[in-house]
Scaffold this active site. Structure first.
Site, mmCIF file in Angstrom:
data_model
loop_
_atom_site.group_PDB
_atom_site.id
_atom_site.type_symbol
_atom_site.label_atom_id
_atom_site.label_comp_id
_atom_site.label_asym_id
_atom_site.label_seq_id
_atom_site.Cartn_x
_atom_site.Cartn_y
_atom_site.Cartn_z
ATOM 1 N N ASN A 1 -1.223 3.542 6.957
ATOM 2 C CA ASN A 1 -0.802 2.257 6.399
ATOM 3 C C ASN A 1 0.527 1.871 7.034
ATOM 4 O O ASN A 1 1.573 2.433 6.713
ATOM 5 C CB ASN A 1 -0.675 2.384 4.877
ATOM 6 C CG ASN A 1 -0.174 1.106 4.228
ATOM 7 O OD1 ASN A 1 -0.051 0.071 4.862
ATOM 8 N ND2 ASN A 1 0.121 1.199 2.937
ATOM 9 N N LYS B 1 2.130 -0.819 6.689
ATOM 10 C CA LYS B 1 2.929 -1.647 5.779
ATOM 11 C C LYS B 1 3.502 -2.862 6.525
ATOM 12 O O LYS B 1 2.876 -3.377 7.443
ATOM 13 C CB LYS B 1 4.001 -0.805 5.073
ATOM 14 C CG LYS B 1 3.368 0.390 4.335
ATOM 15 C CD LYS B 1 4.305 1.092 3.410
ATOM 16 C CE LYS B 1 3.608 2.278 2.766
ATOM 17 N NZ LYS B 1 4.464 2.994 1.831
ATOM 18 N N GLU C 1 2.761 -0.333 -4.177
ATOM 19 C CA GLU C 1 3.778 -1.354 -3.913
ATOM 20 C C GLU C 1 3.330 -2.714 -4.449
ATOM 21 O O GLU C 1 4.141 -3.502 -4.916
ATOM 22 C CB GLU C 1 4.068 -1.413 -2.403
ATOM 23 C CG GLU C 1 4.834 -0.176 -1.944
ATOM 24 C CD GLU C 1 4.656 0.159 -0.477
ATOM 25 O OE1 GLU C 1 5.180 1.211 -0.079
ATOM 26 O OE2 GLU C 1 4.003 -0.599 0.263
ATOM 27 N N GLU D 1 -1.841 8.257 -5.081
ATOM 28 C CA GLU D 1 -0.498 8.103 -4.547
ATOM 29 C C GLU D 1 0.515 8.120 -5.671
ATOM 30 O O GLU D 1 0.725 7.095 -6.332
ATOM 31 C CB GLU D 1 -0.362 6.739 -3.863
ATOM 32 C CG GLU D 1 -1.269 6.507 -2.701
ATOM 33 C CD GLU D 1 -0.782 5.275 -1.951
ATOM 34 O OE1 GLU D 1 -0.577 5.389 -0.765
ATOM 35 O OE2 GLU D 1 -0.574 4.230 -2.580
ATOM 36 N N GLY E 1 7.702 7.079 0.143
ATOM 37 C CA GLY E 1 8.918 6.657 0.834
ATOM 38 C C GLY E 1 10.178 7.326 0.329
ATOM 39 O O GLY E 1 11.282 6.979 0.718
#
Length: 254
Positions: free
Chosen positions: A10, A12, A98, A166, A172
């Site tokens: 990913n 992002k 997110e 996740e 992160g």
């Protein structure tokens, strides 16, 4: 027949045209296990989907990072499933933490997206996971079960879904769920699918782990019986993504 190992990258909200070309060149030149052993899907930002599709090796697939909840129309700034199909994009990531956390996408909204994408023939990486507060209060399974239940109530065929666990606290942050923590949640999720959807779905659905996966920790995570691969964030922009794809060989030897 076991579940084929799955590695998603990913990207992002990152990249310029030049950077994307560099990443794709690295992927194209990489020696990795065959597609019989590992399924690799990368997810660039929308604006780079056509470029990556043109340049990327044919044994790797492409996912969009999101899509609109139903057919396109007067929804400024959104991208419809139909547009993705028109571009020949076979996968979409939905329910990423997110989007749940920053954009307040609810369990039901995510489930509606999953159901609509599947109904149009696009495969889905559906994300679930708990925040640090939820984990510390002992609500991990309650949270991920509620997120999964919302999807299960709107979807009858799970053959085109990959479930990504996740933990929000590990994305992160550099914190990673220990292999034992990841295995525990994956095992509980599989048990939930067994009890609430059916044993065949539980046995065949791939449950992948996402949350600060990197070249150093991927092999140990891959040894766990219910970890069927990874959804990789930051490390998918770096050469170490190749090492993560290669961790599929660990799974074959366990």
């Amino acid at each position: 027949m076991g579940r084929k190992f799955f590695v998603g990258g990913n990207w992002k909200c990152n990249g310029t045209t030049e950077e994307v070309k560099k990443i794709v060149t690295t992927l194209n030149e990489a020696e990795v296990p065959s597609e019989d052993d590992v399924e690799v899907v990368v997810s660039p930002p929308f604006v780079f989907l056509p470029l990556v599709k043109t340049l990327l090796r044919p044994d790797f697939s492409i996912a969009a990072q999101n899509c609109w909840v139903r057919k396109g129309g007067a929804f400024t700034g959104e991208i419809s499933v139909e547009m993705l199909i028109n571009l020949g994009i076979p996968w979409v990531i939905l329910g990423h933490s997110e989007r749940r956390q920053l954009l307040n996408e609810s369990n039901d909204f995510v489930a509606d997206k999953v159901a609509y994408a599947l109904s149009q023939g696009i495969k889905v990486i559906a994300c679930v996971g708990e925040t640090l507060e939820q984990r510390e209060s002992g609500a991990t399974m309650e949270v991920v079960a509620a997120q999964t239940k919302a999807i299960a109530e709107k979807v009858s065929n799970w053959s085109s879904i990959v479930l990504a666990y996740e933990p929000v606290w590990a994305i992160g942050t550099g914190k990673v769920a220990t292999p034992a923590q990841a295995q525990e949640v994956h095992s509980e999720l599989r048990k939930w699918l067994h009890d609430n959807v059916g044993p065949e779905v539980a046995a065949s659905t791939r449950i992948i782990y996402g949350g600060s996966v990197n070249g150093a920790n991927c092999k140990e995570l891959a040894t766990k019986p219910d970890v069927d691969g990874f959804l990789v964030g930051g490390a998918s922009l770096k050469p170490e993504f190749i090492e993560i794809i290669k961790s599929a060989t660990v799974k074959q030897s366990t």
